[in-house]
Write a protein that holds these residues in place. Structure first.
Motif, PDB file in Angstrom:
ATOM      1  N   ALA A  71       0.886  -1.306   0.063  1.00 34.71           N
ATOM      2  CA  ALA A  71       0.224   0.244   0.042  1.00 34.71           C
ATOM      3  C   ALA A  71       0.950   1.332  -0.067  1.00 34.71           C
ATOM      4  N   GLY A  72       0.227   2.404  -0.381  1.00 33.34           N
ATOM      5  CA  GLY A  72       1.020   3.635  -0.372  1.00 33.34           C
ATOM      6  C   GLY A  72       0.434   4.614  -0.662  1.00 33.34           C
ATOM      7  N   LEU A  73       1.033   5.764  -0.727  1.00 34.28           N
ATOM      8  CA  LEU A  73       0.281   7.136  -1.310  1.00 34.28           C
ATOM      9  C   LEU A  73       1.307   7.911  -2.595  1.00 34.28           C
ATOM     10  N   ASP A  74       0.267   8.371  -3.432  1.00 37.89           N
ATOM     11  CA  ASP A  74       0.910   9.290  -4.481  1.00 37.89           C
ATOM     12  C   ASP A  74       0.534  10.658  -4.057  1.00 37.89           C
ATOM     13  N   LEU A  75       1.624  11.634  -3.996  1.00 38.40           N
ATOM     14  CA  LEU A  75       1.308  12.827  -3.672  1.00 38.40           C
ATOM     15  C   LEU A  75       1.860  13.770  -4.771  1.00 38.40           C
ATOM     16  N   VAL A  76       1.100  14.665  -5.328  1.00 45.67           N
ATOM     17  CA  VAL A  76       1.278  15.648  -6.338  1.00 45.67           C
ATOM     18  C   VAL A  76       2.218  16.664  -6.048  1.00 45.67           C
ATOM     19  N   LEU A  77       3.381  16.844  -6.797  1.00 47.18           N
ATOM     20  CA  LEU A  77       4.547  17.831  -6.388  1.00 47.18           C
ATOM     21  C   LEU A  77       4.321  18.718  -7.532  1.00 47.18           C
ATOM     22  N   THR A  78       3.948  18.608  -8.744  1.00 47.88           N
ATOM     23  CA  THR A  78       3.772  19.455  -9.777  1.00 47.88           C
ATOM     24  C   THR A  78       2.967  18.879 -10.943  1.00 47.88           C
ATOM     25  N   LYS A  79       2.323  19.589 -11.582  1.00 51.02           N
ATOM     26  CA  LYS A  79       1.245  18.936 -12.659  1.00 51.02           C
ATOM     27  C   LYS A  79       1.950  19.566 -13.957  1.00 51.02           C
ATOM     28  N   ASP A  80       3.384  20.281 -14.068  1.00 50.97           N
ATOM     29  CA  ASP A  80       3.585  20.405 -15.596  1.00 50.97           C
ATOM     30  C   ASP A  80       5.394  20.142 -15.385  1.00 50.97           C
ATOM     31  N   ILE A  81       5.904  19.483 -14.311  1.00 45.90           N
ATOM     32  CA  ILE A  81       7.033  19.423 -14.245  1.00 45.90           C
ATOM     33  C   ILE A  81       7.917  20.732 -14.166  1.00 45.90           C
ATOM     34  N   TRP A  82       7.372  21.541 -13.354  1.00 45.89           N
ATOM     35  CA  TRP A  82       8.009  22.833 -12.988  1.00 45.89           C
ATOM     36  C   TRP A  82       8.183  23.662 -14.234  1.00 45.89           C
ATOM     37  N   GLY A  83       7.084  23.466 -15.321  1.00 45.36           N
ATOM     38  CA  GLY A  83       6.926  24.123 -16.499  1.00 45.36           C
ATOM     39  C   GLY A  83       7.722  23.655 -17.636  1.00 45.36           C
ATOM     40  N   MET A  84       8.148  22.348 -17.658  1.00 48.34           N
ATOM     41  CA  MET A  84       8.962  21.978 -18.692  1.00 48.34           C
ATOM     42  C   MET A  84       8.215  21.032 -19.328  1.00 48.34           C
ATOM     43  N   LEU A  85       7.356  20.420 -18.849  1.00 49.12           N
ATOM     44  CA  LEU A  85       6.490  19.410 -19.797  1.00 49.12           C
ATOM     45  C   LEU A  85       4.702  19.657 -19.508  1.00 49.12           C
ATOM     46  N   SER A  86       4.013  20.180 -20.275  1.00 46.68           N
ATOM     47  CA  SER A  86       2.593  20.334 -19.694  1.00 46.68           C
ATOM     48  C   SER A  86       1.859  19.013 -19.854  1.00 46.68           C
ATOM     49  N   LYS A  87       0.891  18.859 -19.132  1.00 45.26           N
ATOM     50  CA  LYS A  87       0.000  17.707 -18.980  1.00 45.26           C
ATOM     51  C   LYS A  87       0.920  16.451 -18.383  1.00 45.26           C
ATOM     52  N   THR A  88       1.932  16.631 -17.890  1.00 45.54           N
ATOM     53  CA  THR A  88       2.662  15.737 -17.091  1.00 45.54           C
ATOM     54  C   THR A  88       3.058  16.080 -15.782  1.00 45.54           C
ATOM     55  N   TRP A  89       2.589  15.042 -14.884  1.00 41.71           N
ATOM     56  CA  TRP A  89       2.728  15.243 -13.178  1.00 41.71           C
ATOM     57  C   TRP A  89       3.909  14.603 -12.863  1.00 41.71           C
ATOM     58  N   LEU A  90       4.355  15.206 -11.685  1.00 41.60           N
ATOM     59  CA  LEU A  90       5.332  14.480 -10.922  1.00 41.60           C
ATOM     60  C   LEU A  90       4.900  14.437  -9.395  1.00 41.60           C
ATOM     61  N   LEU A  91       4.950  13.302  -9.100  1.00 41.90           N
ATOM     62  CA  LEU A  91       4.395  12.835  -7.876  1.00 41.90           C
ATOM     63  C   LEU A  91       5.433  12.161  -6.922  1.00 41.90           C
ATOM     64  N   GLY A  92       5.131  12.006  -5.641  1.00 43.60           N
ATOM     65  CA  GLY A  92       6.211  11.556  -4.716  1.00 43.60           C
ATOM     66  C   GLY A  92       5.196  10.169  -4.131  1.00 43.60           C
ATOM     67  N   GLU A  93       5.904   9.266  -4.529  1.00 47.26           N
ATOM     68  CA  GLU A  93       5.208   7.854  -4.026  1.00 47.26           C
ATOM     69  C   GLU A  93       5.822   7.549  -2.732  1.00 47.26           C
ATOM     70  N   VAL A  94       5.233   6.875  -1.686  1.00 47.60           N
ATOM     71  CA  VAL A  94       5.514   6.344  -0.380  1.00 47.60           C
ATOM     72  C   VAL A  94       4.856   5.167  -0.455  1.00 47.60           C
ATOM     73  N   GLY A  95       5.799   3.989  -0.242  1.00 52.45           N
ATOM     74  CA  GLY A  95       5.076   2.624  -0.217  1.00 52.45           C
ATOM     75  C   GLY A  95       5.757   1.960   0.845  1.00 52.45           C
ATOM     76  N   VAL A  96       4.673   0.847   1.041  1.00 48.83           N
ATOM     77  CA  VAL A  96       5.258  -0.415   1.750  1.00 48.83           C
ATOM     78  C   VAL A  96       5.125  -1.467   1.354  1.00 48.83           C
ATOM     79  N   GLU A  97       5.782  -2.449   1.375  1.00 49.29           N
ATOM     80  CA  GLU A  97       5.446  -3.892   0.486  1.00 49.29           C
ATOM     81  C   GLU A  97       6.037  -5.074   1.385  1.00 49.29           C
TER      82      GLU A  97
END
Length: 272
Positions: A118-144
Motif C-alpha cells: 500500500a502507499g500514497l501518491d502525492l502531487v508535487l507539480t502538474k507540469d514538471i515545473w513548467g518543462m512538460l505540460s500535462k505531465t505530473w511529478l508525484l512523490g510515491e511513499v510505499g510499503v510492501e
C-alpha cells in the motif's frame, strides 16, 4: 412653547430637508449627462473586468480540484493505493544457516512468491515545473510485504543446539521456515497524459529499504537499494482507478546475500 413642541417642529423641518435632498440627488443621477458619464469607456472596461472575475470565482467553486487544468471528470489528485501480485527473486536463499541449516534436510530455495502493499501518491507539480505540460511529478511513499516459496526444512536454532550436544534442544528437521521480506520505498513518479482516463507512468529511480527474514549468515537483516518501475492507470469512476504495475528492485547486498527481485501485479487507487 414647551420643549416637546419645539422638538416636533425641529424633527419635521429635518424630515422635509432629507426628502428634498434625496429628490435632488435622484434627479442628478438620472439626468442624461450623468448617465452618459456612467457609460463612458473607462466604466465599461471596469465592469467587464469585474464580470470576468466573478465568472472565474464561480468556476473555481464548481471545480475546486482542477488545479489549473486538473483531472478529467472532476477526479482528485493525490491517491491512496493498494497493490499485490507475483514476486520473483533473482537468487534464492537456499544453503544458509537460518533458512535451512546448510541444506542438512533439504534446501529452502524457493525463488518465487507473492506480495501485497500500500502507499500514497502525492502531487508535487502538474507540469514538471513548467518543462512538460500535462505531465505530473508525484512523490510515491510505499510499503510492501513479500512471502517467498517456503519449504519444510531443518530449523536452525534447535538443530544447531542439538549438534552442540545440548540434550534440551532436540533437532527439528521438518518445520516450514518462512522466507519473507519487507520493503519501504520513496520514489519520484512521472505520470503522463493529464485529462485522459488512461495514464501511463514511470519511476525512473527510487530509494528502497529492505528487511529480510530469516537473517543472513552474518545475522543481519537490513539492506538498502533502488527500484525502477512502470505502469498504466485507468480511471474507472470519479476518484476510483485501477492499474497495472511492474518493478525491479536492485539491492546493495548489505546482508551479504543477494536481495534483488522483481514484481508484477495490479493495484486499486482511491483519490483524496
Amino acid at each position: 412653547m414647551r420643549d416637546r413642541e419645539k422638538h416636533q417642529i425641529w424633527k419635521a423641518r429635518n424630515t422635509k430637508f432629507v426628502i428634498l435632498a434625496s429628490a435632488a440627488l435622484a434627479g442628478f443621477l438620472l439626468s442624461p449627462s450623468a448617465v452618459a458619464r456612467a457609460q463612458g469607456p473607462g466604466t465599461q472596461e471596469r465592469l467587464q473586468q469585474l464580470e470576468e472575475r466573478v465568472q472565474g470565482l464561480e468556476g473555481q467553486r464548481q471545480y475546486p480540484h482542477s488545479g489549473g487544468g486538473g483531472s478529467a471528470g472532476g477526479a482528485t489528485d493525490n491517491v491512496l493505493f493498494f497493490r499485490g501480485g507475483g514476486a520473483f527473486l533473482a537468487n534464492d536463499r537456499g544453503g544458509e544457516v537460518f533458512t535451512d541449516v546448510y541444506g542438512v534436510n533439504g534446501l529452502n530455495n524457493g525463488d518465487t512468491g507473492w506480495y501485497v502493499g500500500a502507499g500514497l501518491d502525492l502531487v508535487l507539480t502538474k507540469d514538471i515545473w513548467g518543462m512538460l505540460s500535462k505531465t505530473w511529478l508525484l512523490g510515491e511513499v510505499g510499503v510492501e510485504f513479500k512471502r517467498w516459496e517456503s519449504k519444510e526444512v531443518a530449523q536452525a536454532v534447535p538443530t544447531t543446539c542439538a549438534v552442540a550436544g545440548i540434550t534440551a534442544c532436540p533437532a527439528n528437521l521438518s518445520t516450514k521456515v518462512q522466507l519473507t521480506m519487507l520493503t519501504v520505498s520513496f520514489s519520484p513518479k512521472i505520470k503522463f497524459m493529464e485529462g485522459g482516463r488512461l495514464r501511463p507512468w514511470i519511476i525512473p529511480v527510487g530509494l528502497d529499504f529492505h528487511v529480510i527474514s530469516p537473517p543472513s549468515n552474518d545475522t543481519t537483516v537490513l539492506d538498502v537499494g533502488v527500484q525502477f518501475a512502470g505502469g498504466l492507470e485507468y480511471r474507472l469512476w470519479k476518484e476510483l482507478s485501477v492499474g497495472a504495475d511492474g518493478r525491479f528492485h536492485l539491492a546493495g547486498g548489505q546482508t551479504d546475500t543477494v536481495n534483488n527481485y522483481g514484481t508484477v501485479g495490479a493495484y486499486v487507487g482511491i483519490g483524496f
